[in-house]
Design an enzyme around this catalytic site. Structure first.
Site, PDB file in Angstrom:
ATOM      1  N   ASP A   7      36.508  49.925  69.132  1.00 16.67           N
ATOM      2  CA  ASP A   7      35.200  49.766  68.506  1.00 16.67           C
ATOM      3  C   ASP A   7      35.343  50.095  67.026  1.00 16.67           C
ATOM      4  O   ASP A   7      35.990  51.097  66.665  1.00 16.67           O
ATOM      5  CB  ASP A   7      34.178  50.714  69.139  1.00 16.67           C
ATOM      6  CG  ASP A   7      33.904  50.365  70.603  1.00 16.67           C
ATOM      7  OD1 ASP A   7      34.446  49.356  71.091  1.00 16.67           O
ATOM      8  OD2 ASP A   7      33.160  51.118  71.250  1.00 16.67           O
ATOM      9  N   ASP A 129      24.923  45.916  80.374  1.00 10.92           N
ATOM     10  CA  ASP A 129      24.949  47.375  80.411  1.00 10.92           C
ATOM     11  C   ASP A 129      23.743  47.845  81.213  1.00 10.92           C
ATOM     12  O   ASP A 129      22.606  47.475  80.900  1.00 10.92           O
ATOM     13  CB  ASP A 129      24.888  47.942  78.996  1.00 10.92           C
ATOM     14  CG  ASP A 129      26.045  47.444  78.133  1.00 10.92           C
ATOM     15  OD1 ASP A 129      27.102  47.115  78.699  1.00 10.92           O
ATOM     16  OD2 ASP A 129      25.882  47.366  76.904  1.00 10.92           O
TER      17      ASP A 129
END
Length: 244
Positions: A7, A129
């Site tokens: 990330d 998610d």
């Protein structure tokens, strides 16, 4: 397969705890060197997230990520800040194997359907998610602050019918925690859908976790914090998965 993940925030490698930006833990690793290390580990794919672009589409880290990944021979998938057909074209033209669509896949299914029809289902990973809401797995959006009125299975069915095979599913309560994966989530998905490839993400802390996920039948295991914190190496993870 094992999918190492990186990330990027402020042009640096970072990990968030349960997706919260105020928990950002920055690492001093060089992004390009880390990509190369993962590529040489035997992994079959790398997962990159532009967290700056996800937070503010006007601050996408396109150039930084592209320069670092330009010589990468390994297929990689990218998510974060992908909001338009132009965004998708830019990445695919830059050599990305697949683009990862998250919140947009929940909030604007018609738009994402158009993208799939334009570029082809094989170019997409749908990222969902979720939080547990009673007995239902429910996708969350907008920085995980809002939940969908529909359940996870409805979204998987919708995109599966459009030809999508790859789904990245994360139990939000496990993200960045290294407290073990959400085995129940993947059991529930794979018991209902045996013709999709599920990428498990969140909570992996040991090689034993990887063995159990493979035994469940997941198509990929995404590893972020566990590799950055040296719980085990990418090469060890690949070997474990291959021998499980």
């Amino acid at each position: 397969m094992i999918i190492p993940a990186l990330d990027i925030l402020q042009n640096r490698i970072v990990r968030l705890y349960q997706g919260k930006y105020d928990t950002a833990q920055f690492y001093d690793f060089d992004f390009k060197q880390r990509l190369t290390e993962y590529a040489n580990s035997g992994a079959e794919r790398i997962h990159i997230v532009d967290l700056e672009g996800a937070r503010d589409p006007d601050k996408k880290q396109w150039q930084f990520i592209q320069e670092a990944s330009n010589e990468l021979k390994l297929p990689f998938q990218i998510g974060g800040g992908i909001r338009s057909e132009s965004d998708i074209s830019t990445w695919l033209n830059a050599g990305v194997h697949q683009v990862v669509i998250g919140s947009k896949a929940v909030t604007d299914k018609s738009q994402v359907k158009n993208w799939i029809n334009t570029f082809g289902a094989a170019k997409f990973v749908i990222a969902l998610d979720v939080n547990k809401d009673g007995e239902t797995w429910r996708p969350a959006t907008h920085g995980w602050l809002e939940k969908s009125p529909y359940d996870l299975f409805e979204f998987i069915e919708f995109y599966k019918e459009l030809g999508v095979k790859d789904f990245l599913c994360t139990d939000i309560s496990k993200d960045g925690t290294m407290t073990g994966p959400s085995f129940k989530l993947y059991q529930d998905i794979l018991s209902k859908f045996d013709d999709i490839r599920v990428q498990a993400s969140g909570g992996v802390s040991s090689l034993e976790d990887i063995k159990q996920l493979k035994a469940l039948g997941v198509g990929g295991v995404i590893l972020g914090k566990s590799l950055l914190d040296n719980a085990f190496s990418a090469k060890e993870a690949v070997t474990c998965y291959q021998n499980a």
